[in-house]
Scaffold this motif. Sequence first.
Motif, mmCIF file in Angstrom:
data_model
loop_
_atom_site.group_PDB
_atom_site.id
_atom_site.type_symbol
_atom_site.label_atom_id
_atom_site.label_comp_id
_atom_site.label_asym_id
_atom_site.label_seq_id
_atom_site.Cartn_x
_atom_site.Cartn_y
_atom_site.Cartn_z
ATOM 1 N N THR A 8 0.765 -1.282 -0.119
ATOM 2 C CA THR A 8 0.054 0.028 -0.022
ATOM 3 C C THR A 8 0.929 1.322 -0.039
ATOM 4 O O THR A 8 1.863 1.448 0.718
ATOM 5 N N ILE A 9 0.624 2.105 -0.961
ATOM 6 C CA ILE A 9 1.027 3.500 -0.898
ATOM 7 C C ILE A 9 0.107 4.663 -1.011
ATOM 8 O O ILE A 9 -0.628 4.696 -1.770
ATOM 9 N N ASP A 10 -0.081 5.470 0.039
ATOM 10 C CA ASP A 10 -1.034 6.593 0.210
ATOM 11 C C ASP A 10 -0.289 7.744 0.247
ATOM 12 O O ASP A 10 0.540 8.135 1.319
ATOM 13 N N LEU A 11 -0.237 8.525 -0.787
ATOM 14 C CA LEU A 11 0.546 9.888 -0.534
ATOM 15 C C LEU A 11 -0.652 11.026 -1.182
ATOM 16 O O LEU A 11 -0.143 12.094 -1.539
ATOM 17 N N SER A 12 -1.865 10.694 -0.940
ATOM 18 C CA SER A 12 -2.913 11.767 -1.259
ATOM 19 C C SER A 12 -2.859 12.911 -0.481
ATOM 20 O O SER A 12 -2.345 13.153 0.651
ATOM 21 N N PHE A 13 -3.549 13.920 -0.956
ATOM 22 C CA PHE A 13 -3.878 15.286 -0.319
ATOM 23 C C PHE A 13 -2.526 15.752 0.033
ATOM 24 O O PHE A 13 -2.216 16.386 1.208
#
Length: 404
Positions: free
Chosen positions: A159-164
């Motif tokens: 999982t990679i979450d770089l949002s906002f």
Amino acid sequence: MKSRGNPMAAASPPLLLLLVAIFSLSASMEASILHPLDFLSLQSIRKSLSDLPGSDFFSRWDFTSDPCSFPGVFCRDDRIVALALGDPRAGAMGLTGHLHPAIGRLSALSELSLVPGRVIGRIPDTLSFCSSLRFIALSGNFLSGPIPSSLSSLRLLRTIDLSFNLLSGDIPPSIFSIPALSNVVLCYNHLSGKIPSFPASSELLRLDLKHNNLSGELPVLPRSLRYFAASRNQISGPIDANLPALTNLDYLDLSMNRLTGPIPSGVFSLPLSSLLLQRNELAGPVAPAADVKIAEVDLSYNRLSGPVSPLLSGVERLYLNNNRFIGEVPARFAERLERAGMEVLYLQHNFLTGMEISPAATIPVTTSLCLQYNCMVPPVNTQCPLKAGPVKTRPAWQCPDWRA
């Protein structure tokens, strides 16, 4: 007289001090079990970050005690395996500063998260040295610059979450070559360029790219996808023919792009809960092959034409407004409306000529129906959204085949 109970009582003062120092050092070493490299890296990370006003996350980071007892630090044996920076409670203030490159020396790190705050600067390239990383979540900050292509070396990443954030540049194509990758969340950034192609072996489940500046046509998407969102970009061209092959897809949002051409009928047979294609340049008839059982379908603000298919009457929230549909609304819609089988039916701003529904019909208060600005006098009075305008019926000159 000699002391027999406590051997330290017989020691001379210098020896006593030495023994106390040895015992103190031993106790300190037992408390501070963390590997020296991890200890020094954690100190560097702490110096580069601080609490925003209202946050006290770092108040218990006292390096005279065991760092494995710090909030957000999780250890196995003598190595840090997870680092959760900031207070994760809803509404808690986050951190400010930047991510120190020393984070790459945490060689056993498998999870890294950062709560929303005001952390600035680039994502350290050194993250690629954390070969055990499986989870990265840095959402809701002010991180800028490109996504490091070196992250593709993290072969265990899921999982990679770089949002906002404020990330810019292209999405590195090599990211999608990570064999274990299942969730990619890059929404609400300033990313540009095309959506990269995917290897045939991709097992991606979630891809969220909405609110960026991506352009070009859709690539062939992984058949494993369950969630795909790319709204508010500049994606153009036809809806790719591989969309009907995404037989696991539960959610599709391609709204507010520049997509053209017809909607493949097979899209309506996917196991979707939401199909959002509004505000594009899609054209042609809407012709599903069987009864549509999707909870929400939004095709508004396109160039769709032809009659409204009765096979769409099973949709709970249906938005067909601001298109070029013609003919009468099928009777199945009226039946569904009167039985409270539909929550929303928006048909305003088309060229529809009638609807088989009694003027005395009772529309449930839980249902929103709008028929105005068509080539008919709406058979029932219902509340329409304000943006539908006040005019009930199209001018006659726009409806040459309409007979009042």
